[in-house]
Design a protein around this motif. Structure first.
Motif, PDB file in Angstrom:
ATOM      1  N   UNK A  10       0.719  -1.234  -0.052  1.00 52.45           N
ATOM      2  CA  UNK A  10       0.036   0.134  -0.011  1.00 52.45           C
ATOM      3  C   UNK A  10       0.783   1.446  -0.038  1.00 52.45           C
ATOM      4  N   UNK A  11       2.102   1.022  -0.246  1.00 52.13           N
ATOM      5  CA  UNK A  11       3.126   2.404  -0.007  1.00 52.13           C
ATOM      6  C   UNK A  11       2.684   3.368  -1.162  1.00 52.13           C
ATOM      7  N   UNK A  12       2.020   2.975  -2.290  1.00 45.46           N
ATOM      8  CA  UNK A  12       1.861   3.719  -3.555  1.00 45.46           C
ATOM      9  C   UNK A  12       0.602   4.602  -2.981  1.00 45.46           C
ATOM     10  N   UNK A  13      -0.035   4.305  -2.040  1.00 45.09           N
ATOM     11  CA  UNK A  13      -1.195   5.113  -1.517  1.00 45.09           C
ATOM     12  C   UNK A  13      -1.073   5.983  -0.184  1.00 45.09           C
ATOM     13  N   UNK A  14      -0.042   5.392   0.754  1.00 42.53           N
ATOM     14  CA  UNK A  14       0.091   6.025   1.963  1.00 42.53           C
ATOM     15  C   UNK A  14       1.497   5.704   2.493  1.00 42.53           C
ATOM     16  N   UNK A  15       2.239   6.615   2.976  1.00 41.70           N
ATOM     17  CA  UNK A  15       3.415   6.255   3.712  1.00 41.70           C
ATOM     18  C   UNK A  15       3.594   7.302   5.032  1.00 41.70           C
ATOM     19  N   UNK A  16       3.660   6.664   6.206  1.00 38.64           N
ATOM     20  CA  UNK A  16       3.472   7.625   7.268  1.00 38.64           C
ATOM     21  C   UNK A  16       4.897   8.488   7.426  1.00 38.64           C
ATOM     22  N   UNK A  17       5.559   8.286   6.900  1.00 30.79           N
ATOM     23  CA  UNK A  17       7.017   9.235   7.105  1.00 30.79           C
ATOM     24  C   UNK A  17       6.750  10.600   6.156  1.00 30.79           C
ATOM     25  N   UNK A  18       5.550  10.397   5.068  1.00 29.22           N
ATOM     26  CA  UNK A  18       5.415  11.434   4.320  1.00 29.22           C
ATOM     27  C   UNK A  18       3.915  12.269   4.595  1.00 29.22           C
ATOM     28  N   UNK A  26       8.625  12.664   8.399  1.00 31.38           N
ATOM     29  CA  UNK A  26       9.816  13.012   8.265  1.00 31.38           C
ATOM     30  C   UNK A  26      11.011  12.003   8.749  1.00 31.38           C
ATOM     31  N   UNK A  27      10.543  10.967   9.066  1.00 27.71           N
ATOM     32  CA  UNK A  27      11.544   9.837   9.245  1.00 27.71           C
ATOM     33  C   UNK A  27      12.397   9.319   8.001  1.00 27.71           C
ATOM     34  N   UNK A  28      13.554   8.976   8.400  1.00 28.63           N
ATOM     35  CA  UNK A  28      14.290   8.450   7.382  1.00 28.63           C
ATOM     36  C   UNK A  28      14.788   7.192   7.653  1.00 28.63           C
ATOM     37  N   UNK A  29      14.785   6.434   6.767  1.00 24.52           N
ATOM     38  CA  UNK A  29      15.023   4.847   6.648  1.00 24.52           C
ATOM     39  C   UNK A  29      16.171   4.406   5.871  1.00 24.52           C
ATOM     40  N   UNK A  30      16.998   3.548   6.417  1.00 18.11           N
ATOM     41  CA  UNK A  30      18.010   2.812   5.541  1.00 18.11           C
ATOM     42  C   UNK A  30      17.540   1.585   5.119  1.00 18.11           C
ATOM     43  N   UNK A  31      18.071   1.153   4.152  1.00 15.58           N
ATOM     44  CA  UNK A  31      17.594  -0.232   3.594  1.00 15.58           C
ATOM     45  C   UNK A  31      18.760  -1.102   4.016  1.00 15.58           C
ATOM     46  N   UNK A  42      18.294  -8.579  15.172  1.00 15.08           N
ATOM     47  CA  UNK A  42      17.963  -7.249  14.417  1.00 15.08           C
ATOM     48  C   UNK A  42      16.896  -7.589  13.657  1.00 15.08           C
ATOM     49  N   UNK A  43      16.263  -6.510  13.422  1.00 16.94           N
ATOM     50  CA  UNK A  43      14.805  -6.383  12.646  1.00 16.94           C
ATOM     51  C   UNK A  43      15.222  -5.363  11.440  1.00 16.94           C
ATOM     52  N   UNK A  44      14.083  -5.656  10.612  1.00 14.32           N
ATOM     53  CA  UNK A  44      14.210  -4.775   9.475  1.00 14.32           C
ATOM     54  C   UNK A  44      14.205  -3.186   9.588  1.00 14.32           C
ATOM     55  N   UNK A  45      14.877  -2.277   9.048  1.00 12.30           N
ATOM     56  CA  UNK A  45      15.015  -1.082   9.234  1.00 12.30           C
ATOM     57  C   UNK A  45      13.839  -0.117   9.101  1.00 12.30           C
ATOM     58  N   UNK A  46      12.798  -0.698   8.261  1.00 13.45           N
ATOM     59  CA  UNK A  46      11.652   0.140   8.124  1.00 13.45           C
ATOM     60  C   UNK A  46      10.488   0.071   9.465  1.00 13.45           C
ATOM     61  N   UNK A  47      11.050  -0.622  10.177  1.00 11.52           N
ATOM     62  CA  UNK A  47       9.921  -0.848  11.460  1.00 11.52           C
ATOM     63  C   UNK A  47      10.447   0.480  12.109  1.00 11.52           C
ATOM     64  N   UNK A  48       9.167   1.173  12.978  1.00 12.63           N
ATOM     65  CA  UNK A  48       9.460   2.437  13.685  1.00 12.63           C
ATOM     66  C   UNK A  48       9.532   2.211  15.169  1.00 12.63           C
ATOM     67  N   UNK A  49      10.272   2.781  15.676  1.00 13.61           N
ATOM     68  CA  UNK A  49      10.351   2.615  17.305  1.00 13.61           C
ATOM     69  C   UNK A  49       9.685   3.792  17.729  1.00 13.61           C
TER      70      UNK A  49
END
Length: 188
Positions: A10-18, A26-31, A42-49
């Motif tokens: 669903x990222x083409x219709x909504x992204x929380x960082x935008x 405004x969050x920035x993520x590393x892949x 370790x968890x995937x860097x797309x998860x939010x703390x």
């Protein structure tokens, strides 16, 4: 665990960082840089703390007109030691509620353990949503986790539902399916 990504179709219709109304705007993520962990995994860097050391989330969709949010979660929900419900309520849900969100779909299929404590934050969250004819639903929580949740009678505040094929729905259709089912249960 590092291979479990938040749902991305669903990222083409909504992204929380935008979304300027999102707690994660405004969050920035590393892949490539894995820095967050659940215990020593370790968890995937797309998860939010949001303040917990063992539970992470991703707001995967919000509709401000229909007043609902879909949030995917990962890790261990630990109210006993980490007070995760307080962190979740204060750092995420209160901010969404201020933006008019009072219907919540929590995708909890990757919440592997639950350790309970007090019910006050669940009660507060439930009362706020109920005032607006809202609700809180947990989708696909693992059975062992559900048992711990039910033992403390938290299913009074958060409805536990199973819908294994939730990914085939578009956000609106998933919301309508759950909303209709809850309306039928309540006899509305």
């Amino acid at each position: 665990m590092h291979e479990i990504e938040p749902f991305y179709n669903w990222r083409h219709i909504y992204t929380s960082e935008e979304d300027p109304r999102s707690p994660f705007f405004g969050r920035k993520y590393s892949e490539f840089e894995f820095s967050q962990t659940v215990y020593n995994y370790y968890i995937h860097p797309q998860w939010d703390d949001f303040g917990s050391r063992t539970l992470y989330l991703k707001i995967i969709y919000v509709d401000y007109e229909l007043n609902f949010a879909i949030i995917e979660m990962l890790g261990e929900w630990n109210d006993a030691i980490e007070n995760d419900i307080m962190e979740l309520k204060r750092e995420v849900m209160d901010l969404l509620y201020q933006q008019g969100i009072y219907k919540y779909i929590l995708i909890t299929e990757n919440v592997l353990n639950f350790h309970s404590s007090d019910k006050e934050y669940y009660q507060e969250w439930y009362d706020e949503t109920s005032e607006q004819n809202g609700w809180i639903v947990s989708l696909n929580m693992p059975e062992a986790t559900q048992q711990d949740f039910r033992k403390k009678k938290l299913n009074y505040y958060i409805e536990l539902m199973d819908l294994p094929d939730w990914r085939v729905y578009k956000p609106y259709h998933l919301f309508k399916k759950i909303d209709n089912e809850l309306s039928q249960r309540l006899g509305e």
